[in-house]
Design a protein around this motif. Structure first.
Motif, PDB file in Angstrom:
ATOM      1  N   THR A  28      14.527  11.037 -10.948  1.00 30.35           N
ATOM      2  CA  THR A  28      14.475  10.435  -9.626  1.00 30.35           C
ATOM      3  C   THR A  28      13.697  11.396  -8.739  1.00 30.35           C
ATOM      4  OG1 THR A  28      16.642   9.424  -9.936  1.00 30.35           O
ATOM      5  CG2 THR A  28      15.837   9.596  -7.664  1.00 30.35           C
ATOM      6  N   ASN A  29      12.633  10.890  -8.126  1.00 30.66           N
ATOM      7  CA  ASN A  29      11.818  11.665  -7.202  1.00 30.66           C
ATOM      8  C   ASN A  29      11.888  10.992  -5.842  1.00 30.66           C
ATOM      9  OD1 ASN A  29      10.896  13.530  -9.188  1.00 30.66           O
ATOM     10  ND2 ASN A  29       9.534  11.941  -9.958  1.00 30.66           N
ATOM     11  N   THR A  30      12.373  11.712  -4.864  1.00 25.46           N
ATOM     12  CA  THR A  30      12.522  11.180  -3.515  1.00 25.46           C
ATOM     13  C   THR A  30      11.470  11.810  -2.617  1.00 25.46           C
ATOM     14  OG1 THR A  30      14.896  10.911  -3.891  1.00 25.46           O
ATOM     15  CG2 THR A  30      14.131  10.830  -1.608  1.00 25.46           C
ATOM     16  N   PHE A  31      10.741  10.949  -1.924  1.00 25.55           N
ATOM     17  CA  PHE A  31       9.673  11.385  -1.029  1.00 25.55           C
ATOM     18  C   PHE A  31      10.072  11.058   0.404  1.00 25.55           C
ATOM     19  CE2 PHE A  31       7.830  10.585  -5.129  1.00 25.55           C
ATOM     20  CZ  PHE A  31       6.908  11.590  -5.299  1.00 25.55           C
ATOM     21  N   VAL A  32       9.553  11.829   1.331  1.00 30.22           N
ATOM     22  CA  VAL A  32       9.803  11.606   2.749  1.00 30.22           C
ATOM     23  C   VAL A  32       8.453  11.565   3.459  1.00 30.22           C
ATOM     24  CG1 VAL A  32      10.153  14.070   3.220  1.00 30.22           C
ATOM     25  CG2 VAL A  32      11.154  12.371   4.744  1.00 30.22           C
ATOM     26  N   ARG A  33       8.333  10.652   4.417  1.00 23.10           N
ATOM     27  CA  ARG A  33       7.100  10.566   5.201  1.00 23.10           C
ATOM     28  C   ARG A  33       7.159  11.621   6.296  1.00 23.10           C
ATOM     29  NH1 ARG A  33       4.537   5.252   5.992  1.00 23.10           N
ATOM     30  NH2 ARG A  33       6.664   4.474   5.831  1.00 23.10           N
ATOM     31  N   THR A  34       6.134  12.467   6.337  1.00 28.15           N
ATOM     32  CA  THR A  34       6.057  13.534   7.334  1.00 28.15           C
ATOM     33  C   THR A  34       4.785  13.336   8.153  1.00 28.15           C
ATOM     34  OG1 THR A  34       4.734  15.080   6.017  1.00 28.15           O
ATOM     35  CG2 THR A  34       7.120  15.107   5.641  1.00 28.15           C
ATOM     36  N   SER A  35       4.579  14.179   9.133  1.00 29.43           N
ATOM     37  CA  SER A  35       3.347  14.104   9.921  1.00 29.43           C
ATOM     38  C   SER A  35       2.122  14.413   9.061  1.00 29.43           C
ATOM     39  CB  SER A  35       3.412  15.066  11.112  1.00 29.43           C
ATOM     40  OG  SER A  35       3.601  16.386  10.654  1.00 29.43           O
ATOM     41  N   ALA A  36       2.334  15.079   7.923  1.00 29.43           N
ATOM     42  CA  ALA A  36       1.249  15.401   6.993  1.00 29.43           C
ATOM     43  C   ALA A  36       1.135  14.377   5.864  1.00 29.43           C
ATOM     44  CB  ALA A  36       1.464  16.795   6.413  1.00 29.43           C
ATOM     45  N   GLY A  37       1.893  13.270   5.959  1.00 28.91           N
ATOM     46  CA  GLY A  37       1.879  12.250   4.917  1.00 28.91           C
ATOM     47  C   GLY A  37       3.132  12.332   4.063  1.00 28.91           C
ATOM     48  N   TRP A  38       3.147  11.571   2.971  1.00 19.25           N
ATOM     49  CA  TRP A  38       4.297  11.564   2.071  1.00 19.25           C
ATOM     50  C   TRP A  38       4.386  12.897   1.341  1.00 19.25           C
ATOM     51  CZ3 TRP A  38       7.983   8.007   2.193  1.00 19.25           C
ATOM     52  CH2 TRP A  38       7.687   6.743   2.715  1.00 19.25           C
ATOM     53  N   LYS A  39       5.609  13.444   1.273  1.00 14.99           N
ATOM     54  CA  LYS A  39       5.852  14.712   0.588  1.00 14.99           C
ATOM     55  C   LYS A  39       7.105  14.578  -0.277  1.00 14.99           C
ATOM     56  CE  LYS A  39       2.503  17.014   2.548  1.00 14.99           C
ATOM     57  NZ  LYS A  39       1.418  17.639   1.781  1.00 14.99           N
ATOM     58  N   LEU A  40       7.126  15.323  -1.371  1.00 12.93           N
ATOM     59  CA  LEU A  40       8.277  15.328  -2.265  1.00 12.93           C
ATOM     60  C   LEU A  40       9.417  16.103  -1.615  1.00 12.93           C
ATOM     61  CD1 LEU A  40       9.285  14.460  -5.053  1.00 12.93           C
ATOM     62  CD2 LEU A  40       8.254  16.521  -5.991  1.00 12.93           C
TER      63      LEU A  40
ATOM     64  N   THR B   1       0.836  -1.197   0.000  1.00  6.09           N
ATOM     65  CA  THR B   1       0.000   0.000   0.000  1.00  6.09           C
ATOM     66  C   THR B   1       0.871   1.247   0.000  1.00  6.09           C
ATOM     67  OG1 THR B   1      -1.694  -1.200   1.208  1.00  6.09           O
ATOM     68  CG2 THR B   1      -1.832   1.197   1.250  1.00  6.09           C
ATOM     69  N   THR B   2       1.967   1.220   0.727  1.00  2.86           N
ATOM     70  CA  THR B   2       2.855   2.377   0.793  1.00  2.86           C
ATOM     71  C   THR B   2       3.436   2.689  -0.582  1.00  2.86           C
ATOM     72  OG1 THR B   2       3.400   1.879   3.088  1.00  2.86           O
ATOM     73  CG2 THR B   2       4.885   3.347   1.928  1.00  2.86           C
ATOM     74  N   SER B   3       3.900   1.678  -1.308  1.00  2.30           N
ATOM     75  CA  SER B   3       4.437   1.897  -2.652  1.00  2.30           C
ATOM     76  C   SER B   3       3.360   2.467  -3.568  1.00  2.30           C
ATOM     77  CB  SER B   3       4.982   0.596  -3.248  1.00  2.30           C
ATOM     78  OG  SER B   3       6.125   0.171  -2.549  1.00  2.30           O
ATOM     79  N   ALA B   4       2.162   1.927  -3.481  1.00  2.00           N
ATOM     80  CA  ALA B   4       1.052   2.423  -4.307  1.00  2.00           C
ATOM     81  C   ALA B   4       0.744   3.872  -3.963  1.00  2.00           C
ATOM     82  CB  ALA B   4      -0.184   1.545  -4.120  1.00  2.00           C
ATOM     83  N   ASP B   5       0.767   4.218  -2.688  1.00  2.00           N
ATOM     84  CA  ASP B   5       0.512   5.597  -2.263  1.00  2.00           C
ATOM     85  C   ASP B   5       1.570   6.547  -2.813  1.00  2.00           C
ATOM     86  OD1 ASP B   5      -1.696   4.719  -0.838  1.00  2.00           O
ATOM     87  OD2 ASP B   5      -0.671   4.748   1.107  1.00  2.00           O
ATOM     88  N   VAL B   6       2.816   6.130  -2.756  1.00  2.00           N
ATOM     89  CA  VAL B   6       3.907   6.965  -3.242  1.00  2.00           C
ATOM     90  C   VAL B   6       3.806   7.125  -4.760  1.00  2.00           C
ATOM     91  CG1 VAL B   6       6.420   7.119  -3.514  1.00  2.00           C
ATOM     92  CG2 VAL B   6       5.436   6.472  -1.305  1.00  2.00           C
ATOM     93  N   GLU B   7       3.485   6.059  -5.474  1.00  2.48           N
ATOM     94  CA  GLU B   7       3.351   6.160  -6.925  1.00  2.48           C
ATOM     95  C   GLU B   7       2.182   7.071  -7.310  1.00  2.48           C
ATOM     96  OE1 GLU B   7       3.542   2.471  -9.075  1.00  2.48           O
ATOM     97  OE2 GLU B   7       5.488   1.978  -8.179  1.00  2.48           O
ATOM     98  N   LYS B   8       1.110   7.032  -6.540  1.00  2.00           N
ATOM     99  CA  LYS B   8      -0.023   7.936  -6.790  1.00  2.00           C
ATOM    100  C   LYS B   8       0.420   9.388  -6.600  1.00  2.00           C
ATOM    101  CE  LYS B   8      -4.840   8.810  -5.469  1.00  2.00           C
ATOM    102  NZ  LYS B   8      -4.739  10.240  -5.390  1.00  2.00           N
ATOM    103  N   LEU B   9       1.180   9.645  -5.556  1.00  3.35           N
ATOM    104  CA  LEU B   9       1.699  10.986  -5.305  1.00  3.35           C
ATOM    105  C   LEU B   9       2.640  11.417  -6.435  1.00  3.35           C
ATOM    106  CD1 LEU B   9       1.516  13.185  -3.127  1.00  3.35           C
ATOM    107  CD2 LEU B   9       3.522  12.165  -2.066  1.00  3.35           C
ATOM    108  N   ASN B  10       3.450  10.488  -6.924  1.00  4.91           N
ATOM    109  CA  ASN B  10       4.343  10.780  -8.043  1.00  4.91           C
ATOM    110  C   ASN B  10       3.529  11.186  -9.282  1.00  4.91           C
ATOM    111  OD1 ASN B  10       7.239  10.631  -8.941  1.00  4.91           O
ATOM    112  ND2 ASN B  10       6.339   9.194 -10.419  1.00  4.91           N
ATOM    113  N   GLU B  11       2.435  10.480  -9.541  1.00  5.93           N
ATOM    114  CA  GLU B  11       1.561  10.829 -10.663  1.00  5.93           C
ATOM    115  C   GLU B  11       0.930  12.206 -10.460  1.00  5.93           C
ATOM    116  OE1 GLU B  11      -1.162   7.541 -10.998  1.00  5.93           O
ATOM    117  OE2 GLU B  11       0.461   6.154 -11.539  1.00  5.93           O
ATOM    118  N   GLU B  12       0.568  12.538  -9.225  1.00  2.00           N
ATOM    119  CA  GLU B  12       0.000  13.858  -8.923  1.00  2.00           C
ATOM    120  C   GLU B  12       1.019  14.962  -9.194  1.00  2.00           C
ATOM    121  OE1 GLU B  12      -1.699  14.011  -5.000  1.00  2.00           O
ATOM    122  OE2 GLU B  12      -2.881  12.204  -5.351  1.00  2.00           O
TER     123      GLU B  12
END
Length: 144
Positions: free
Chosen positions: A113-125, A3-14
């Motif tokens: 290459t897009n690197t995301f970090v998990r924050t208190s507000a969710g995954w962010k670029l 689910t985490t990978s899917a969430d990150v890929e969705k954010l990447n598409e956004e």
């Protein structure tokens, strides 16, 4: 895929969708806030390293203001999640239009290459790096 990978890929598409639509508000929402020891960074093809969320967002505002049309087709998407950091690599197959009445189109390819970090507000670029793939006549001949 987790689910985490899917969430990150969705954010990447956004992220790419926000560029295509020129949505600076969405782009702003996607980027992580700067913190001590972790600041936003971005390398556009042919540009120097941009450091700090403000500088990065200004660059996207400039790109969006000067790009009448852009479309991304992502290929070779690979996602790795390690704890609170996720990395998405992909090929950006880009179609753009010149700002002219004759609507001249150009195509190009960038590896990113897009690197995301998990924050208190969710995954962010956190970091975006795009490098152009140079294509010429030799590339076409070697494929035949």
């Amino acid at each position: 895929m987790s689910t985490t990978s899917a969430d990150v890929e969705k954010l990447n598409e956004e992220f790419y969708s926000s560029i295509e639509s020129g949505d600076l508000d969405k782009m702003t929402e996607l980027w992580a806030e700067d913190q001590p020891g972790r600041v936003a960074m971005c390398v556009h093809p042919g540009w120097p390293m941009l450091t700090g969320r403000g500088e990065v967002l200004r660059s996207w505002a400039l790109i969006m203001a000067n790009t009448p049309y852009i479309q991304f087709v992502l290929t070779d998407v690979r996602t790795t999640v390690l704890g609170d950091v996720a990395v998405v690599t992909c090929a950006e197959n880009i179609l753009t239009a010149a700002d002219s009445e004759d609507a001249t189109f150009a195509a190009g390819r960038v590896v990113a290459t897009n690197t995301f970090v998990r924050t208190s507000a969710g995954w962010k670029l956190w970091f975006h790096h795009g490098s152009p793939v140079l294509q010429g006549d030799d590339d076409e001949e070697s494929e035949e």
